[in-house]
Motif scaffolding. Structure first.
Motif, PDB file in Angstrom:
ATOM      1  N   ALA A  83       3.383  -2.186   9.936  1.00  0.00           N
ATOM      2  CA  ALA A  83       3.293  -1.344   8.739  1.00  0.00           C
ATOM      3  C   ALA A  83       2.561  -0.047   9.056  1.00  0.00           C
ATOM      4  O   ALA A  83       1.512  -0.050   9.706  1.00  0.00           O
ATOM      5  CB  ALA A  83       2.567  -2.102   7.629  1.00  0.00           C
ATOM      6  N   GLY A  84       3.139   1.067   8.612  1.00  0.00           N
ATOM      7  CA  GLY A  84       2.530   2.366   8.850  1.00  0.00           C
ATOM      8  C   GLY A  84       2.877   2.985  10.187  1.00  0.00           C
ATOM      9  O   GLY A  84       2.353   4.046  10.529  1.00  0.00           O
ATOM     10  N   THR A 103       1.581   6.630   5.909  1.00  0.00           N
ATOM     11  CA  THR A 103       0.259   6.182   5.483  1.00  0.00           C
ATOM     12  C   THR A 103      -0.180   5.111   6.468  1.00  0.00           C
ATOM     13  O   THR A 103       0.389   4.018   6.492  1.00  0.00           O
ATOM     14  CB  THR A 103       0.282   5.618   4.053  1.00  0.00           C
ATOM     15  OG1 THR A 103       0.779   6.625   3.156  1.00  0.00           O
ATOM     16  CG2 THR A 103      -1.120   5.207   3.612  1.00  0.00           C
ATOM     17  N   GLY A 105      -1.249   2.200   8.595  1.00  0.00           N
ATOM     18  CA  GLY A 105      -1.491   0.800   8.288  1.00  0.00           C
ATOM     19  C   GLY A 105      -0.842   0.290   7.022  1.00  0.00           C
ATOM     20  O   GLY A 105      -0.978  -0.902   6.695  1.00  0.00           O
ATOM     21  N   THR A 106      -0.127   1.166   6.302  1.00  0.00           N
ATOM     22  CA  THR A 106       0.443   0.772   5.003  1.00  0.00           C
ATOM     23  C   THR A 106       1.954   0.902   4.962  1.00  0.00           C
ATOM     24  O   THR A 106       2.672  -0.082   4.791  1.00  0.00           O
ATOM     25  CB  THR A 106      -0.188   1.608   3.874  1.00  0.00           C
ATOM     26  OG1 THR A 106      -1.607   1.436   3.898  1.00  0.00           O
ATOM     27  CG2 THR A 106       0.343   1.169   2.518  1.00  0.00           C
ATOM     28  N   ASN A 107       2.476   2.128   5.091  1.00  0.00           N
ATOM     29  CA  ASN A 107       3.915   2.311   4.973  1.00  0.00           C
ATOM     30  C   ASN A 107       4.365   3.610   5.604  1.00  0.00           C
ATOM     31  O   ASN A 107       3.552   4.476   5.966  1.00  0.00           O
ATOM     32  CB  ASN A 107       4.372   2.233   3.507  1.00  0.00           C
ATOM     33  CG  ASN A 107       3.753   3.322   2.637  1.00  0.00           C
ATOM     34  OD1 ASN A 107       3.497   4.439   3.080  1.00  0.00           O
ATOM     35  ND2 ASN A 107       3.514   3.001   1.367  1.00  0.00           N
ATOM     36  N   THR A 309      11.461   3.143   1.956  1.00  0.00           N
ATOM     37  CA  THR A 309      10.065   2.820   2.254  1.00  0.00           C
ATOM     38  C   THR A 309      10.013   1.630   3.188  1.00  0.00           C
ATOM     39  O   THR A 309      10.601   0.572   2.912  1.00  0.00           O
ATOM     40  CB  THR A 309       9.288   2.500   0.965  1.00  0.00           C
ATOM     41  OG1 THR A 309       9.361   3.630   0.079  1.00  0.00           O
ATOM     42  CG2 THR A 309       7.828   2.222   1.271  1.00  0.00           C
ATOM     43  N   THR A 311       7.546  -1.104   4.959  1.00  0.00           N
ATOM     44  CA  THR A 311       6.215  -1.695   4.796  1.00  0.00           C
ATOM     45  C   THR A 311       6.049  -2.932   5.673  1.00  0.00           C
ATOM     46  O   THR A 311       7.022  -3.478   6.173  1.00  0.00           O
ATOM     47  CB  THR A 311       5.978  -2.081   3.333  1.00  0.00           C
ATOM     48  OG1 THR A 311       7.053  -2.930   2.907  1.00  0.00           O
ATOM     49  CG2 THR A 311       5.903  -0.869   2.446  1.00  0.00           C
TER      50      THR A 311
END
Length: 311
Positions: A83-84, A103, A105-107, A309, A311
């Motif tokens: 992720a990220g 972002t 560590g997120t997406n 997106t 993730t």
């Protein structure tokens, strides 16, 4: 007699350019592309007829004009696994008038843009011959069909350069991850207007208008317009549950959500927040009634017609 050059023996590299039309010098270690269904046209354009009045009869020569190169290829639509972290195909999509927002560590989010479009350099080595496309831009299609691997098909156009005899690079393809089959278990969400539907095929075409523009003082490949279209085939339902005919009649704008993948780092969600339903059709497969549907992604605010997106 020289040995033949084998078509399968190819390496494709792609890197975004810092300055438009200047070779970004992609390397096999960092910029290798793992694709398939490759079609390459190294010298597209026109031939200007001379039509000279001269003694005797015979063909006149021609002058090549509007010379450019075209590359079509398909890659797996698979997230990076973390992720990220952007996927290996991210630079190709960015060259299709798409922004990449990370972002950590997120997406990673991809969405359409008009200003700030990027372009890239393609190196294609076939045997010992290297072809280079500069200032490359293009369009793409996301394809997610049941019981198939998800795909992104790219149609790229770049500035022509003369090919050269160059030793092929050593490529590292470790950043390309294996795709997940589009299936009931791997693709947990497909909704239109909030209603879950049994989906057979789904495709989002970015519909970029890609035009080579050759002037004195400026030679460029431009994306001058775009017209996205989402097409899907779903099993028909009772109209009380889902009525695409009424939606089309009312020109309804409904959200479309398709989520593929279930594990963190491997999830891709395609979202069309305000897609206008067009006139549906009717078909059948295996004796089951189906609706082929077409929806036009509309932008409620600028550049909001779709997003992808990871993730």
């Amino acid at each position: 007699m020289a040995a033949p050059i084998y078509w399968r023996d190819k390496r494709i590299l792609f890197k975004l350019e810092g300055t438009y039309g200047t070779d970004a010098a992609p390397t096999g270690a960092a910029n290798a592309i793992l694709g398939y269904d490759v079609t390459f046209k190294p010298m597209e354009g026109q031939d200007q007829e001379r039509d000279l009045e001269q003694p005797g009869m015979g063909a006149n020569g021609t002058i090549p004009t509007d010379i450019h190169a075209k590359l079509e290829l398909t890659v797996d639509l698979s997230a990076s696994g973390t992720a990220g972290t952007a996927p290996a195909w991210g630079p190709l999509l960015r060259a299709c008038a798409v922004a990449e927002t990370i972002t950590a560590g997120t997406n990673v989010v991809y969405s359409p843009i008009v200003q700030g479009q990027e372009a890239g350099t393609v190196h294609i080595s076939i045997g010992g011959t290297r072809y280079v496309m500069l200032g490359t831009r293009g369009t793409a299609e996301f394809m997610l069909d049941a019981q198939q691997t998800p795909k992104i098909k790219f149609d790229l156009t770049g500035l022509f350069t003369l090919p050269t005899d160059t030793a092929p690079p050593t490529v590292d393809l470790a950043s390309w991850t294996e795709p997940l089959l589009v299936s009931h278990n791997n693709t947990p969400v497909f909704t239109i207007g909030g209603t879950s539907l049994a989906m057979k095929t789904a495709k989002l075409a970015l519909g970029n208008k890609v035009e080579p523009r050759f002037l004195v003082g400026a030679e460029r490949v431009l994306i001058t317009d775009k017209s996205e279209l989402f097409e899907t085939t779903v099993e028909a339902q009772d109209l009380a549950n889902f009525n695409p005919f009424q939606m089309a009649s009312e020109m309804a704008k409904v959200p479309v959500v398709l989520t593929h993948g279930t594990e963190g780092g491997k999830i891709a969600t395609l979202s069309l927040p305000t897609a206008q339903m067009q006139r549906p059709s009717l078909g059948q497969s295996q004796g089951v009634t189906e609706w082929p549907l077409r929806l036009v992604p509309r932008a409620a605010t600028e550049n909001s017609q779709w997003s992808l997106t990871l993730t």
